[in-house]
Design a protein around this motif. Structure first.
Motif, PDB file in Angstrom:
ATOM      1  N   SER A 118      55.027  33.125  -3.154  1.00  0.00           N
ATOM      2  CA  SER A 118      54.035  33.413  -2.226  1.00  0.00           C
ATOM      3  C   SER A 118      52.779  34.075  -2.243  1.00  0.00           C
ATOM      4  N   ASP A 119      53.089  34.971  -3.636  1.00  0.00           N
ATOM      5  CA  ASP A 119      51.788  35.877  -3.799  1.00  0.00           C
ATOM      6  C   ASP A 119      50.741  35.011  -4.376  1.00  0.00           C
ATOM      7  N   ALA A 120      51.067  33.891  -5.117  1.00  0.00           N
ATOM      8  CA  ALA A 120      50.092  33.103  -5.717  1.00  0.00           C
ATOM      9  C   ALA A 120      49.263  32.326  -4.661  1.00  0.00           C
ATOM     10  N   GLU A 121      49.884  32.165  -3.783  1.00  0.00           N
ATOM     11  CA  GLU A 121      49.233  31.542  -2.482  1.00  0.00           C
ATOM     12  C   GLU A 121      48.431  32.477  -1.417  1.00  0.00           C
ATOM     13  N   GLY A 122      49.129  33.685  -1.687  1.00  0.00           N
ATOM     14  CA  GLY A 122      48.461  34.528  -0.510  1.00  0.00           C
ATOM     15  C   GLY A 122      48.985  34.550   0.852  1.00  0.00           C
ATOM     16  N   GLU A 123      50.082  33.757   0.909  1.00  0.00           N
ATOM     17  CA  GLU A 123      50.841  33.617   2.043  1.00  0.00           C
ATOM     18  C   GLU A 123      52.405  34.041   2.019  1.00  0.00           C
ATOM     19  N   GLY A 124      52.713  34.089   3.240  1.00  0.00           N
ATOM     20  CA  GLY A 124      54.129  34.555   3.346  1.00  0.00           C
ATOM     21  C   GLY A 124      55.455  33.515   3.341  1.00  0.00           C
ATOM     22  N   GLN A 125      55.247  32.377   2.792  1.00  0.00           N
ATOM     23  CA  GLN A 125      56.159  31.348   2.655  1.00  0.00           C
ATOM     24  C   GLN A 125      56.014  30.757   1.277  1.00  0.00           C
ATOM     25  N   GLU A 126      57.227  30.304   1.091  1.00  0.00           N
ATOM     26  CA  GLU A 126      57.179  29.403  -0.177  1.00  0.00           C
ATOM     27  C   GLU A 126      56.505  28.149  -0.309  1.00  0.00           C
ATOM     28  N   ASP A 128      57.538  12.647  -0.880  1.00  0.00           N
ATOM     29  CA  ASP A 128      56.116  11.788  -0.841  1.00  0.00           C
ATOM     30  C   ASP A 128      55.303  13.301  -0.409  1.00  0.00           C
ATOM     31  N   ILE A 129      54.261  13.177  -1.014  1.00  0.00           N
ATOM     32  CA  ILE A 129      53.168  13.899  -0.935  1.00  0.00           C
ATOM     33  C   ILE A 129      52.068  13.542  -0.030  1.00  0.00           C
ATOM     34  N   PRO A 130      51.862  14.302   1.194  1.00  0.00           N
ATOM     35  CA  PRO A 130      50.899  14.032   2.215  1.00  0.00           C
ATOM     36  C   PRO A 130      49.572  13.635   1.686  1.00  0.00           C
ATOM     37  N   GLU A 131      48.733  12.766   2.345  1.00  0.00           N
ATOM     38  CA  GLU A 131      47.431  12.435   1.612  1.00  0.00           C
ATOM     39  C   GLU A 131      47.327  11.773   0.407  1.00  0.00           C
ATOM     40  N   THR A 132      48.558  11.246  -0.292  1.00  0.00           N
ATOM     41  CA  THR A 132      48.351  10.748  -1.516  1.00  0.00           C
ATOM     42  C   THR A 132      49.646   9.439  -1.272  1.00  0.00           C
ATOM     43  N   ASN A 133      49.580   8.780  -2.410  1.00  0.00           N
ATOM     44  CA  ASN A 133      50.412   7.695  -2.552  1.00  0.00           C
ATOM     45  C   ASN A 133      51.136   7.750  -3.416  1.00  0.00           C
ATOM     46  N   HIS A 134      51.777   8.806  -3.889  1.00  0.00           N
ATOM     47  CA  HIS A 134      52.701   9.011  -5.009  1.00  0.00           C
ATOM     48  C   HIS A 134      53.820  10.083  -4.720  1.00  0.00           C
ATOM     49  N   LEU A 136      63.850  16.939   3.409  1.00  0.00           N
ATOM     50  CA  LEU A 136      63.400  16.298   2.346  1.00  0.00           C
ATOM     51  C   LEU A 136      61.990  15.767   2.753  1.00  0.00           C
ATOM     52  N   GLU A 137      61.111  16.904   3.322  1.00  0.00           N
ATOM     53  CA  GLU A 137      59.758  16.234   3.741  1.00  0.00           C
ATOM     54  C   GLU A 137      58.857  17.338   3.340  1.00  0.00           C
ATOM     55  N   ALA A 138      57.494  17.000   2.871  1.00  0.00           N
ATOM     56  CA  ALA A 138      56.536  18.115   2.581  1.00  0.00           C
ATOM     57  C   ALA A 138      55.529  17.791   3.798  1.00  0.00           C
ATOM     58  N   SER A 139      54.950  19.074   3.779  1.00  0.00           N
ATOM     59  CA  SER A 139      53.744  19.171   5.017  1.00  0.00           C
ATOM     60  C   SER A 139      52.843  20.298   4.524  1.00  0.00           C
ATOM     61  N   ASP A 140      51.927  20.566   5.325  1.00  0.00           N
ATOM     62  CA  ASP A 140      50.803  21.369   5.176  1.00  0.00           C
ATOM     63  C   ASP A 140      50.237  21.507   3.512  1.00  0.00           C
ATOM     64  N   PRO A 141      49.638  20.270   3.163  1.00  0.00           N
ATOM     65  CA  PRO A 141      49.239  20.293   1.886  1.00  0.00           C
ATOM     66  C   PRO A 141      47.660  21.092   2.011  1.00  0.00           C
ATOM     67  N   GLN A 142      47.632  21.820   0.684  1.00  0.00           N
ATOM     68  CA  GLN A 142      46.443  22.629   0.546  1.00  0.00           C
ATOM     69  C   GLN A 142      45.958  22.528  -0.789  1.00  0.00           C
ATOM     70  N   PRO A 143      44.498  22.552  -0.906  1.00  0.00           N
ATOM     71  CA  PRO A 143      43.882  22.470  -2.441  1.00  0.00           C
ATOM     72  C   PRO A 143      44.589  23.549  -3.483  1.00  0.00           C
ATOM     73  N   PHE A 144      44.815  23.253  -4.627  1.00  0.00           N
ATOM     74  CA  PHE A 144      45.287  24.105  -5.585  1.00  0.00           C
ATOM     75  C   PHE A 144      44.253  24.111  -6.867  1.00  0.00           C
ATOM     76  N   ARG A 192      49.582  16.701  -9.897  1.00  0.00           N
ATOM     77  CA  ARG A 192      48.744  15.192 -10.055  1.00  0.00           C
ATOM     78  C   ARG A 192      47.685  15.292  -9.063  1.00  0.00           C
ATOM     79  N   SER A 193      47.861  15.798  -7.683  1.00  0.00           N
ATOM     80  CA  SER A 193      46.941  15.748  -6.653  1.00  0.00           C
ATOM     81  C   SER A 193      46.146  17.023  -6.611  1.00  0.00           C
ATOM     82  N   LYS A 194      46.842  18.125  -7.394  1.00  0.00           N
ATOM     83  CA  LYS A 194      46.220  19.473  -7.358  1.00  0.00           C
ATOM     84  C   LYS A 194      46.318  20.293  -5.926  1.00  0.00           C
TER      85      LYS A 194
END
Length: 297
Positions: A77-85, A59-65, A103-111, A91-93
């Motif tokens: 990690s380089d593509a995000e400029g952060e030290g984590q995968e 489940d993607i945070p802040e979405t209904n899919h 099996l949980e998603a967290s810390d959604p960021q715009p892409f 779909r939600s970018k």
């Protein structure tokens, strides 16, 4: 057995877990390790490998899919400029952090996607959504632009069906790589089914697909091309489903029946009340008498 050998054995069990039964497997192997901290640390790589291969959905945070966790969705990690995968939901970018244990998603960021390829990717995603609604009751699809090859797109589909009450589970996975550079589409369909009522029977089957895309598809608008590509996928998957059904029917009518006789040579059921009237019963009785006589001497 050394701790590292036990961890390796547990990891092997995890990688072979049937659809929807990974938690049961992990709980069952706790007794092998008897150390939850060591267990979680030791099986983390195997859990990640399993989740990617099985197209685990989240489940993607802040979405209904939901979106698919796979190699195609993994961001460096380089593509995000952060030290984590981080992982991508096209779909939600949004990109997000994924916990392979919970099996949980967290810390959604715009892409921000590549705008040159986004129109075709979005059209392919829309067409795959319509296909999903028509053929998969509880399916999830994700469509990605390749991070390494321009004009290449990855379409993934996964559908799970778990029925522990009746002791069976199943998973359908399919992946298609659409390459507009060489006008090709290569795909793989994977089916896993597990029946475990008073036994343990598993089906694991794979089919590879390779199609040359006609120029009319490659040169068409993204919307038209995507619709035609999904029509090709529908044909391939429909034929594969039919072939599986035919195989099941043949196994039921021929293969299983040839494993043993439905009836004895007499073509009638054995009457155990009259067993001595049969040749086998008479021989057994005679042998028993001979053995008894010999023993008394």
């Amino acid at each position: 057995m050394e701790p590292h050998e036990r961890i390796q054995a547990v990891c092997d069990f995890i990688l072979q877990s049937p659809p929807g039964e990974i938690n049961d497997v992990v709980n069952d192997v706790r007794n092998i390790i008897s150390d939850d901290e060591l267990l979680q640390e030791g099986i983390a790589p195997a859990l990640k490998k399993y989740n990617l291969a099985q197209f685990i959905t989240v489940d993607i945070p802040e979405t209904n899919h939901q979106s698919i966790i796979s190699e195609a969705s993994r961001l460096t990690s380089d593509a995000e400029g952060e030290g984590q995968e981080r992982w991508l939901d096209p779909r939600s970018k949004k990109s997000f952090v994924f916990d392979h244990m919970a099996l949980e998603a967290s810390d959604p960021q715009p892409f921000e996607p590549n705008e040159d390829f986004e129109p075709f990717r979005a059209a392919l995603e829309k067409a795959s959504g319509s296909y999903l609604l028509a053929h998969f009751r509880d399916g999830v699809s994700s469509t990605f632009s390749s991070q390494t090859t321009p004009n290449q797109f990855i379409l993934q589909i996964v559908a799970n069906k778990y029925n522990p009450t009746n002791f069976w589970s199943g998973r359908w996975r399919s992946e298609y790589i659409v390459d507009l550079n060489d006008h090709s589409m290569k795909g793989t369909i994977l089916v896993n089914v597990h029946y475990y009522e008073q036994g343990n029977v598993q089906l694991s089957t794979t089919r590879s697909i390779s199609i040359t895309l006609p120029p009319a598809i490659v040169t068409a608008s993204p919307e038209s091309a995507s619709t035609k590509i999904l029509a090709l996928i529908e044909t391939e998957e429909g034929e594969y489903q039919k072939s599986l059904n035919d195989t099941y029917h043949e196994m039921s009518e021929k293969t299983f029946k040839s494993l043993r006789r439905a009836l004895p040579m007499t073509r009638s059921k054995l009457d155990w009340e009259k067993v001595l009237g049969y040749k086998l019963g008479a021989e057994l009785s005679s042998s028993k008498g001979t053995f008894a006589t010999g023993s008394s001497q």
